[in-house]
Every structure is written in C-alpha cells, then in structure tokens.
Enzyme design. Structure first.
Site, PDB file in Angstrom:
ATOM      1  N   ASP A  24       0.875  -1.137  -0.327  1.00 32.02           N
ATOM      2  CA  ASP A  24      -0.183  -0.053   0.157  1.00 32.02           C
ATOM      3  C   ASP A  24       0.565   1.190  -0.161  1.00 32.02           C
ATOM      4  OD1 ASP A  24      -2.482   1.858  -0.294  1.00 32.02           O
ATOM      5  OD2 ASP A  24      -3.011   0.778   1.722  1.00 32.02           O
ATOM      6  N   TRP A  29       2.639   8.140  -2.610  1.00 29.85           N
ATOM      7  CA  TRP A  29       4.259   8.110  -3.153  1.00 29.85           C
ATOM      8  C   TRP A  29       3.957   8.937  -4.066  1.00 29.85           C
ATOM      9  CZ3 TRP A  29       6.814   7.120  -7.376  1.00 29.85           C
ATOM     10  CH2 TRP A  29       8.009   7.233  -7.044  1.00 29.85           C
ATOM     11  N   HIS A  41       2.376   3.395  -9.186  1.00 29.58           N
ATOM     12  CA  HIS A  41       2.100   1.726  -9.450  1.00 29.58           C
ATOM     13  C   HIS A  41       3.061   1.588 -10.053  1.00 29.58           C
ATOM     14  CE1 HIS A  41      -2.035   2.418  -7.496  1.00 29.58           C
ATOM     15  NE2 HIS A  41      -2.467   2.585  -8.861  1.00 29.58           N
ATOM     16  N   GLU A  71     -12.723  -4.559  -4.146  1.00 30.76           N
ATOM     17  CA  GLU A  71     -12.795  -3.596  -4.024  1.00 30.76           C
ATOM     18  C   GLU A  71     -12.731  -2.181  -5.022  1.00 30.76           C
ATOM     19  OE1 GLU A  71     -14.243  -5.689  -1.621  1.00 30.76           O
ATOM     20  OE2 GLU A  71     -12.497  -5.696  -1.332  1.00 30.76           O
ATOM     21  N   LEU A 135       9.493 -21.531  -4.064  1.00 34.52           N
ATOM     22  CA  LEU A 135       8.589 -20.627  -3.322  1.00 34.52           C
ATOM     23  C   LEU A 135       7.695 -20.559  -3.823  1.00 34.52           C
ATOM     24  CD1 LEU A 135       7.803 -18.221  -1.942  1.00 34.52           C
ATOM     25  CD2 LEU A 135       9.424 -16.721  -3.698  1.00 34.52           C
ATOM     26  N   ARG A 192       1.528  -5.303   6.508  1.00 36.10           N
ATOM     27  CA  ARG A 192       0.768  -3.803   5.522  1.00 36.10           C
ATOM     28  C   ARG A 192       1.910  -2.000   5.493  1.00 36.10           C
ATOM     29  NH1 ARG A 192      -5.521  -1.862   4.719  1.00 36.10           N
ATOM     30  NH2 ARG A 192      -4.566  -0.611   2.937  1.00 36.10           N
TER      31      ARG A 192
HETATM   32  C1  IPE Z   1      -5.590  -2.883  -0.334  1.00 33.43           C
HETATM   33  O1  IPE Z   1      -5.117  -1.136  -0.730  1.00 33.43           O
HETATM   34  C2  IPE Z   1      -5.278  -3.509  -1.487  1.00 33.43           C
HETATM   35  C3  IPE Z   1      -3.889  -3.288  -2.217  1.00 33.43           C
HETATM   36  C4  IPE Z   1      -3.162  -2.865  -1.520  1.00 33.43           C
HETATM   37  C5  IPE Z   1      -4.238  -3.887  -3.234  1.00 33.43           C
HETATM   38  P1  IPE Z   1      -6.388  -0.329  -0.732  1.00 33.43           P
HETATM   39  O2  IPE Z   1      -5.702   1.234  -1.041  1.00 33.43           O
HETATM   40  O3  IPE Z   1      -6.913  -0.621  -1.633  1.00 33.43           O
HETATM   41  O4  IPE Z   1      -7.422  -0.372   0.918  1.00 33.43           O
HETATM   42  P2  IPE Z   1      -7.917   0.793   1.923  1.00 33.43           P
HETATM   43  O5  IPE Z   1      -9.072   1.253   0.660  1.00 33.43           O
HETATM   44  O6  IPE Z   1      -7.142   2.249   2.520  1.00 33.43           O
HETATM   45  O7  IPE Z   1      -8.567  -0.076   2.843  1.00 33.43           O
HETATM   46  C1  IPE Z   2      -1.898   0.216  -3.006  1.00 29.85           C
HETATM   47  O1  IPE Z   2      -1.830   1.384  -3.222  1.00 29.85           O
HETATM   48  C2  IPE Z   2      -1.636  -0.059  -4.509  1.00 29.85           C
HETATM   49  C3  IPE Z   2      -3.077  -1.191  -4.742  1.00 29.85           C
HETATM   50  C4  IPE Z   2      -4.468  -0.804  -4.009  1.00 29.85           C
HETATM   51  C5  IPE Z   2      -3.447  -1.325  -6.406  1.00 29.85           C
HETATM   52  P1  IPE Z   2      -2.494   2.656  -3.424  1.00 29.85           P
HETATM   53  O2  IPE Z   2      -2.594   2.921  -4.923  1.00 29.85           O
HETATM   54  O3  IPE Z   2      -4.073   1.901  -2.842  1.00 29.85           O
HETATM   55  O4  IPE Z   2      -1.433   3.739  -2.679  1.00 29.85           O
HETATM   56  P2  IPE Z   2      -2.746   4.599  -1.804  1.00 29.85           P
HETATM   57  O5  IPE Z   2      -3.116   3.980  -0.572  1.00 29.85           O
HETATM   58  O6  IPE Z   2      -3.255   5.411  -2.335  1.00 29.85           O
HETATM   59  O7  IPE Z   2      -1.039   5.678  -1.008  1.00 29.85           O
HETATM   60 MG    MG Z   3      -4.402   2.140  -0.601  1.00 31.39          MG
END
Ligand code: IPE
Ligand code: IPE
Ligand code: MG
Length: 249
Positions: A24, A29, A41, A71, A135, A192
């Site tokens: 996450d 970033w 990403h 989601e 792995l 996380r």
């Molecule tokens: C969880 O992160 C899903 C992934 C890292 C793929 P999110 O950024 O989508 O989760 P919430 O919305 O903050 O809970």
């Molecule tokens: C996690 O990074 C990657 C995915 C959910 C695919 P985010 O895109 O959720 O990053 P933040 O939470 O917006 O910083």
């Molecule tokens: Mg996120």
C-alpha cells in the site's frame, strides 16, 4: 560473493513460513513526487521484484501479495487500466526468471472478471510453473477474503448436497481446503506498508494467528532492508496461539 543472511542459524529457523504483504502507498508516493498515480504503481512493481527475490533467497516457503482487491474496481477507469497493464508487463518481464528459480505461481481471486489478456497471462503463468517446487508465490488479483469464503461455502454445500461429505465432517481443514491457498501454511507474518493498519479484506481466514507489522514506509520506498527489519521483529515476537509460554499463576 555469496549473499549473507543477517541472522544466526537459530534465528533463521524462526523465519516465517508464509509472509503476506499488502502493498500500500503507491498513490501517496506519486502525490508526494508530483507524479501520476500510474507512475506510482509502476514504481511499486520495482519494489515487488526486489521483495520476491529476497523472499526466495531467504528460503521462505510462501509469499502472498495483494495486487488488486475486489474493491479496487471502484477506482477510476484510467487507474484500473494502468493496474491491468502492469499485470501484463510484470509477467512479461518476470516469468522467465521466476520459472528458472523454481517459483510456483498461484493467482488468488476470481479471474473470470478480468480482461481476456490478463486472464490468459495469469492462467499461463500458473500452468507454466505448476510443477515447480520452490517458493509459493501467491498473487491476489480481483481477490476479496469474503468472496473467497463464499466460494468455499458454496463448494462445501455442493459436496454435502451430492452426499460426498456429511455435515459433521466439516472441519476447519475442510474450509482451508476450499480456499485458494489450500495446501499452504497459514500466514505467519502480515506486513502492510504506508502506515494503514487494516486488513482490507485480505486473507481473512488465513490470517487468524498472523503477526501484524505496519511499517510507515510507502510501498515504492520499501526496501529489502525494511523487509529484513520486519522479519527481524517477527523472529523476536512471542507467539502464544492462546496458550501460555511457561507455567505460572
Ligand atoms: C488494499 O489497499 C488493496 C491492495 C493493496 C491491492 P487499498 O488501498 O485498496 O485499501 P483501503 O481502501 O485503503 O482499505
Ligand atoms: C496500493 O497503493 C496499490 C493498490 C491498491 C493496487 P494505493 O494506490 O492504494 O496507494 P494509496 O493508498 O492511495 O497511497
Ligand atoms: Mg491504498
């Protein structure tokens, strides 16, 4: 020069068998660097490569990575498209090395809702590495922990209906056997990144007794050293599983 483990043999023996990571912080970033979310990403996949490699070097048995949740479809069309493209790019550039390293890839989640190209790429990666014994690399794509439990309940109900399983034969193992991760150990350590402290629907059943570590680092900034720190913290945690370490009163 041979890469050296930072731990003693005894400590190495306490490394987790199964690590799960909620990658996450890509969005934050990108914002911090005034770049597009897609660029965030993309940067995140660089971290991904390093972490997979390191996990393999350490001899950890299973690594589960949350790449796209059920989601995450709620994000903009543009962002979803960028994430879908990254799935293709990742496998195109990594599959040879992963296969060579004897890594067995498994996709957690419902592939049927994915675009055809992505679905085919993921199925191909699973097929190609199905006989590998190194792995276990689980990549969660269109994954939701609740959806996984619904799927398990339906499969078990069908077995009861056709008479191959009786109601009182249903155990915790029966449920484990109907999850995507069947045959793999439960999660020992969940990491996380980005400071968020929640599961966001990841491996609900498998995380029952996992140790949680929440580094503040955003995923694209997360290094192998940060990973070692998390593993080191895990090694020194006392896991009780509801029991007591020593008799006392
Ligand atoms: C969880 O992160 C899903 C992934 C890292 C793929 P999110 O950024 O989508 O989760 P919430 O919305 O903050 O809970
Ligand atoms: C996690 O990074 C990657 C995915 C959910 C695919 P985010 O895109 O959720 O990053 P933040 O939470 O917006 O910083
Ligand atoms: Mg996120």
């Amino acid at each position: 020069m041979k890469w050296k483990l930072p731990w003693t043999t005894e400590e190495t023996g306490k490394l987790p068998q199964h690590v799960a990571i909620i990658m996450d912080g890509n969005g934050r970033w990108a914002k911090k660097h005034k770049l597009s979310v897609s660029r965030g990403h993309r940067q995140g996949t660089e971290t991904l490569r390093e972490i997979i490699r390191h996990t393999d070097d350490l001899g950890i048995r299973a690594l589960s990575l949350y790449a796209f949740s059920t989601e995450n479809w709620n994000r903009s069309e543009e962002e979803v498209a960028a994430l879908m493209q990254l799935i293709l790019d990742f496998f195109a550039s990594e599959i040879d090395e992963l296969d060579e390293k004897n890594v067995r890839i498994l996709i957690l989640g419902d592939k049927s809702r994915l675009p055809e190209k992505q679905r085919e790429t993921l199925i191909e990666a699973e097929k190609r590495t199905a006989g590998n014994t190194g792995l276990r690399l689980n990549i969660a794509v269109n994954y939701g922990g609740r959806a996984e439990l619904v799927k398990a309940a339906r499969e078990i109900a069908a077995l009861v209906r056709d008479g191959s399983l009786s109601e009182d034969e249903i155990t915790e193992e029966t449920i484990s056997d109907h999850l995507y991760t069947r045959g793999q150990p439960d999660v020992d350590l969940l990491i996380r990144t980005s400071g968020e402290q929640r599961l966001s629907n990841f491996l609900l059943y498998q995380n029952a007794y996992a140790e949680f570590i929440f580094p503040d680092t955003l995923w694209p900034d997360f290094t192998v050293h940060d990973y070692d720190l998390a593993l080191d913290a895990f090694i020194h945690r006392e896991r009780r599983f509801g029991g007591r370490q020593e008799a006392g009163g």
